[in-house]
Design an enzyme around this catalytic site. Structure first.
Site: not given
Ligand code: CIR
Length: 252
Positions: A247, A160, A60, A18, A85, A65-66, A130
């Protein structure tokens, strides 16, 4: 003090992840190099760096981290806000369960770790595209059960919360200009970013050292006032995918 970092290698198909930015074609060889340098810096700060293999079915997933949040007491596997995700969290479970008791965000809650900013024992939880109220409330109850405190913060811009604010030690926040007046941050010292350096809001503070993205000279000057060691890392390829320094690891 952090002792560990969990990372995951970017996959060959990482450019299919993404993104909302248009910064050119992401380069696999380059992100591999940049990820290696990133891991090397974490090692140099004394962390044990765990490296999981790429997850080709989750483009992704190297943004580890997510899908999880680790505190000194607990781990929370999230329910990522982006449907593509969801499921990334499952493959982290065995590693994380080795270190911490694990809690899970349940539907209809959604939560991305990029929205969770730890400041000592307190956690700011961003409400964003999110992370919804339900996910934030579930996290807050896990945190309080572990002896932590938390509060929510509206995320008006950026992907975020940590796209706009980082804790850089010494009771100081590094902030995008539009977060500067937020009342919940009033008790902190503020370092406010230049408008054209907002990407540098995502800076890491690890064991007394600051790691910032390369190419943001005004931010470097501001951070220098803290008198800490500063390391700059090129994360151009993660940036093309809306990611940054925080991330790409879980620090714990
Ligand atoms: C997303 O859109 O989820 C990934 N392409 C980028 C996530 C970045 N994560 C973060 O800043 N913790």
């Amino acid at each position: 003090m952090f002792t560990h970092a969990l990372t995951r290698l970017p996959g060959e198909n990482f450019a299919e992840g993404l993104t909302t930015v248009n910064l050119g074609q992401p380069d696999y060889t380059l992100i591999q190099q940049q990820h290696r340098n990133y891991r090397q810096v974490l090692l140099s700060l004394g962390l044990d760096v765990l490296v999981l293999p790429a997850e080709p079915s989750y483009t992704d997933a190297y943004f580890v981290e997510d899908p999880a949040i680790l505190t000194p007491k607990i781990a929370v596997l999230t329910r990522p806000g982006a449907p593509s995700r969801r499921g990334e969290e499952l493959s982290l479970q065995p590693f994380i369960a080795y270190y911490r008791p694990v809690f899970h965000i349940q539907p209809p809650g959604t939560l991305d770790g990029g929205d969770v900013l730890q400041v000592e024992n307190h956690f700011f939880i961003g409400l964003s595209e999110r992370t919804n109220h339900d996910g934030a409330a579930q996290l807050a109850s896990f945190l309080v059960g572990a002896g932590h405190t938390s509060e929510t913060v509206p995320v008006a811009a950026g992907l975020h919360l940590k796209s706009s604010v980082s804790y850089v030690g010494d009771n100081t926040l590094l902030l995008a200009p539009d977060m500067a007046e937020y009342p919940g941050f009033a008790s902190f010292k503020h370092l406010i970013l230049d408008k054209d350096e907002q990407y540098a809001a995502n800076t890491l503070f690890i064991n007394g050292c600051l790691i910032m993205p390369m190419g943001f000279p005004q931010t470097h000057i501001r951070l220098s006032t803290l008198g800490r060691k500063i390391i700059e890392l090129d994360v151009s390829e993660a940036r093309k995918m809306d990611g940054g320094l925080s991330c790409m690891s879980l620090r714990f």
